[in-house]
Enzyme design. Structure first.
Site, PDB file in Angstrom:
ATOM      1  N   TYR A  42       0.744  -1.416   0.027  1.00 13.71           N
ATOM      2  CA  TYR A  42      -0.445   0.290  -0.003  1.00 13.71           C
ATOM      3  C   TYR A  42       0.970   1.202  -0.130  1.00 13.71           C
ATOM      4  O   TYR A  42       0.921   2.228  -1.010  1.00 13.71           O
ATOM      5  CB  TYR A  42      -1.236   0.193   1.648  1.00 13.71           C
ATOM      6  CG  TYR A  42      -1.532   1.037   2.073  1.00 13.71           C
ATOM      7  CD1 TYR A  42      -0.772   1.661   2.494  1.00 13.71           C
ATOM      8  CD2 TYR A  42      -2.519   2.096   1.204  1.00 13.71           C
ATOM      9  CE1 TYR A  42      -1.429   3.603   2.831  1.00 13.71           C
ATOM     10  CE2 TYR A  42      -3.323   2.765   1.798  1.00 13.71           C
ATOM     11  CZ  TYR A  42      -2.826   3.724   2.510  1.00 13.71           C
ATOM     12  OH  TYR A  42      -2.531   4.956   2.941  1.00 13.71           O
TER      13      TYR A  42
HETATM   14  N1  LIG Z   1      -8.776   7.885   6.070  1.00 15.50           N
HETATM   15  C1  LIG Z   1      -7.188   8.007   7.127  1.00 15.50           C
HETATM   16  O1  LIG Z   1      -7.186   8.146   8.314  1.00 15.50           O
HETATM   17  C2  LIG Z   1      -6.489   8.150   5.546  1.00 15.50           C
HETATM   18  C3  LIG Z   1      -6.751   8.047   4.866  1.00 15.50           C
HETATM   19  N2  LIG Z   1      -5.188   8.713   3.620  1.00 15.50           N
HETATM   20  C4  LIG Z   1      -6.247   8.526   2.358  1.00 15.50           C
HETATM   21  O2  LIG Z   1      -6.929   9.320   2.378  1.00 15.50           O
HETATM   22  C5  LIG Z   1      -7.825   9.078   1.368  1.00 15.50           C
HETATM   23  C6  LIG Z   1      -9.232   9.129   1.483  1.00 15.50           C
HETATM   24  O3  LIG Z   1      -9.430   7.962   2.780  1.00 15.50           O
HETATM   25  P1  LIG Z   1     -10.384   6.930   3.314  1.00 15.50           P
HETATM   26  O4  LIG Z   1     -11.333   8.011   2.348  1.00 15.50           O
HETATM   27  O5  LIG Z   1     -10.214   7.181   4.672  1.00 15.50           O
HETATM   28  O6  LIG Z   1     -10.003   6.022   2.514  1.00 15.50           O
HETATM   29  P2  LIG Z   1     -11.448   4.629   1.559  1.00 15.50           P
HETATM   30  O7  LIG Z   1     -10.422   3.512   2.907  1.00 15.50           O
HETATM   31  O8  LIG Z   1     -12.853   4.863   2.657  1.00 15.50           O
HETATM   32  O9  LIG Z   1     -11.321   5.026   0.694  1.00 15.50           O
HETATM   33  C7  LIG Z   1     -11.634   5.881  -0.474  1.00 15.50           C
HETATM   34  C8  LIG Z   1     -12.829   5.220  -1.582  1.00 15.50           C
HETATM   35  O10 LIG Z   1     -12.000   4.486  -2.103  1.00 15.50           O
HETATM   36  C9  LIG Z   1     -13.426   3.532  -3.337  1.00 15.50           C
HETATM   37  N3  LIG Z   1     -12.232   2.355  -3.597  1.00 15.50           N
HETATM   38  C10 LIG Z   1     -11.334   1.332  -2.961  1.00 15.50           C
HETATM   39  N4  LIG Z   1     -11.003   0.700  -4.244  1.00 15.50           N
HETATM   40  C11 LIG Z   1     -11.525   0.935  -5.259  1.00 15.50           C
HETATM   41  C12 LIG Z   1     -11.506   1.023  -6.354  1.00 15.50           C
HETATM   42  N5  LIG Z   1     -10.438   0.067  -6.748  1.00 15.50           N
HETATM   43  N6  LIG Z   1     -11.923   0.810  -7.507  1.00 15.50           N
HETATM   44  C13 LIG Z   1     -12.237   2.435  -7.635  1.00 15.50           C
HETATM   45  N7  LIG Z   1     -12.721   3.010  -6.075  1.00 15.50           N
HETATM   46  C14 LIG Z   1     -12.115   2.177  -5.241  1.00 15.50           C
HETATM   47  C15 LIG Z   1     -14.068   3.373  -1.839  1.00 15.50           C
HETATM   48  O11 LIG Z   1     -15.161   3.216  -2.583  1.00 15.50           O
HETATM   49  P3  LIG Z   1     -16.442   2.735  -2.839  1.00 15.50           P
HETATM   50  O12 LIG Z   1     -16.629   1.677  -1.246  1.00 15.50           O
HETATM   51  O13 LIG Z   1     -17.445   4.130  -3.147  1.00 15.50           O
HETATM   52  O14 LIG Z   1     -16.155   2.691  -4.359  1.00 15.50           O
HETATM   53  C16 LIG Z   1     -13.738   3.907  -0.920  1.00 15.50           C
HETATM   54  O15 LIG Z   1     -14.438   4.405   0.249  1.00 15.50           O
HETATM   55  C17 LIG Z   1      -7.161   7.589   0.490  1.00 15.50           C
HETATM   56  O16 LIG Z   1      -7.019   7.802  -0.292  1.00 15.50           O
HETATM   57  C18 LIG Z   1      -6.371   7.622   1.938  1.00 15.50           C
HETATM   58  O17 LIG Z   1      -5.261   6.067   1.481  1.00 15.50           O
HETATM   59  C19 LIG Z   1      -3.960   8.235   4.499  1.00 15.50           C
HETATM   60  C20 LIG Z   1      -4.030   8.091   5.720  1.00 15.50           C
HETATM   61  C21 LIG Z   1      -5.173   8.774   6.373  1.00 15.50           C
HETATM   62  N1  LIG Z   2      -7.883   4.025   1.604  1.00 12.12           N
HETATM   63  C1  LIG Z   2      -7.400   4.043   3.189  1.00 12.12           C
HETATM   64  N2  LIG Z   2      -5.612   3.817   3.570  1.00 12.12           N
HETATM   65  C2  LIG Z   2      -5.630   4.727   5.035  1.00 12.12           C
HETATM   66  C3  LIG Z   2      -6.703   4.532   5.626  1.00 12.12           C
HETATM   67  C4  LIG Z   2      -8.208   4.242   4.580  1.00 12.12           C
HETATM   68  O1  LIG Z   2      -8.596   4.218   6.230  1.00 12.12           O
HETATM   69  N3  LIG Z   2      -8.127   3.504   3.912  1.00 12.12           N
HETATM   70  N4  LIG Z   2      -6.777   4.570   7.003  1.00 12.12           N
HETATM   71  C5  LIG Z   2      -5.277   5.202   7.204  1.00 12.12           C
HETATM   72  C6  LIG Z   2      -5.531   4.703   9.086  1.00 12.12           C
HETATM   73  O2  LIG Z   2      -5.393   5.941   9.486  1.00 12.12           O
HETATM   74  C7  LIG Z   2      -3.283   4.843   9.487  1.00 12.12           C
HETATM   75  O3  LIG Z   2      -3.096   6.382   9.137  1.00 12.12           O
HETATM   76  C8  LIG Z   2      -3.426   5.218  11.060  1.00 12.12           C
HETATM   77  O4  LIG Z   2      -4.370   4.211  11.250  1.00 12.12           O
HETATM   78  C9  LIG Z   2      -4.122   5.449   6.646  1.00 12.12           C
HETATM   79  N5  LIG Z   2      -4.651   4.951   5.572  1.00 12.12           N
END
Ligand SMILES: NC(=O)C1=CN([C@@H]2O[C@H](COP(=O)(O)OP(=O)(O)OC[C@H]3O[C@@H](n4cnc5c(N)ncnc54)[C@H](OP(=O)(O)O)[C@@H]3O)[C@@H](O)[C@H]2O)C=CC1
Ligand SMILES: Nc1nc2c(c(=O)[nH]1)N=C([C@H](O)[C@@H](O)CO)CN2
Length: 241
Positions: free
Chosen positions: A153
């Site tokens: 990832y």
């Molecule tokens: N949440 C956090 O604390 C952190 C988040 N991030 C980054 O910020 C962004 C948003 O985070 P967060 O909202 O938690 O993300 P999520 O884990 O909720 O992923 C965002 C959305 O991406 C869509 N997705 C997943 N796989 C696929 C695929 N194969 N094709 C198309 N769409 C896909 C899904 O939407 P659906 O199911 O509606 O298709 C999912 O809800 C991400 O890029 C994440 O890596 C980074 C660090 C920390």
């Molecule tokens: N696609 C996602 N990426 C990440 C997520 C998530 O929920 N969806 N969450 C994290 C965590 O918050 C991590 O930063 C600490 O637990 C990282 N990336």
């Protein structure tokens, strides 16, 4: 018609929060989702266009691009938010190695190939917009140190950060290209209390801020005419402890 902002994976969590905020400001918004569900109706009621898309492979990405071009001839911005936080498949047997390889290809497709092809294909749509044009990549603050449990990832997010700089150079001066590198913005629903306590201690500020800090950062980037090729950490001081 105001040129729309595209937010991939914008039907849930951080992407949804940004989509709703932009829509509430009167901005036209397109989001992508993989599977139909009832809560998408609330976005549609706000005028958000929802396009079904799965970026797990090349065919799915190219299908989406064709669908997007049928939907709009211009774009204000593209926010590559879609992501899969898949842990590494451990093990030395062939079955584990095969699964690990499949996972890596999947994460490469979602985090690198999709942004790469969508940016390349949609450059003309951004240029068709008369005004500021932006591409924003959602990376991860852990890129700078790696991860024992999410190596594939993080590696593909590192590749996305590299693409940020390449597209910033290639698309200048007409299109700004930047990244946001969050850490611990919003827990997943199934994160247990022990995990949450441990995760909170990894940053200086020790809070789970919620999606608005990312929406604010997107707003900052879209409204700053002198920002391109940068990766903005939003990580609560993780790097100083
Ligand atoms: N949440 C956090 O604390 C952190 C988040 N991030 C980054 O910020 C962004 C948003 O985070 P967060 O909202 O938690 O993300 P999520 O884990 O909720 O992923 C965002 C959305 O991406 C869509 N997705 C997943 N796989 C696929 C695929 N194969 N094709 C198309 N769409 C896909 C899904 O939407 P659906 O199911 O509606 O298709 C999912 O809800 C991400 O890029 C994440 O890596 C980074 C660090 C920390
Ligand atoms: N696609 C996602 N990426 C990440 C997520 C998530 O929920 N969806 N969450 C994290 C965590 O918050 C991590 O930063 C600490 O637990 C990282 N990336």
């Amino acid at each position: 018609m105001r040129a729309p902002v595209l937010i991939t994976g914008g039907g849930r969590r951080l992407g949804r929060h940004a989509a709703e905020a932009l829509a509430d400001q009167g901005q036209s918004v397109i989001i992508t989702y993989r599977t139909e569900r009832s809560d998408l109706e609330q976005l549609r009621a706000k005028g958000v266009t929802t396009l079904k898309a799965d970026f797990s492979d090349q065919a799915g990405i190219l299908d989406f691009i064709a669908c997007l071009k049928r939907e709009t001839s211009c774009l204000r911005a593209i926010i590559h938010n879609a992501s899969d936080w898949l842990p590494d498949q451990k093990g030395v047997d062939n079955a584990s190695l095969s699964q690990a390889a499949d996972n890596f290809h999947h994460l490469f497709s979602v985090h690198m190939l999709a942004p790469f092809l969508i940016n390349q294909a949609c450059q003309p749509l951004l240029l068709a917009h008369n005004g500021p044009r932006d591409i924003v990549h959602l990376s991860d603050a852990v890129v700078c140190k790696g991860s024992k449990k999410h190596g594939a990832y993080v590696a593909t997010k590192a590749g996305l950060e590299s693409l940020t700089q390449s597209f910033a150079a290639g698309f200048a001066p007409d299109i700004k290209v930047n990244a946001i590198a969050p850490a611990l913005i919003m827990f997943q629903p199934d994160d247990d209390a022990e995990y949450r306590k441990k995760a909170l201690k990894k940053s200086a500020l020790q809070i789970e801020p919620g999606a608005d800090v990312i929406t604010q950062t997107i707003h900052y980037i879209l409204n700053n005419p002198y920002l391109t090729g940068v990766v903005l950490p939003v990580e609560g001081g993780r790097s100083v402890i």
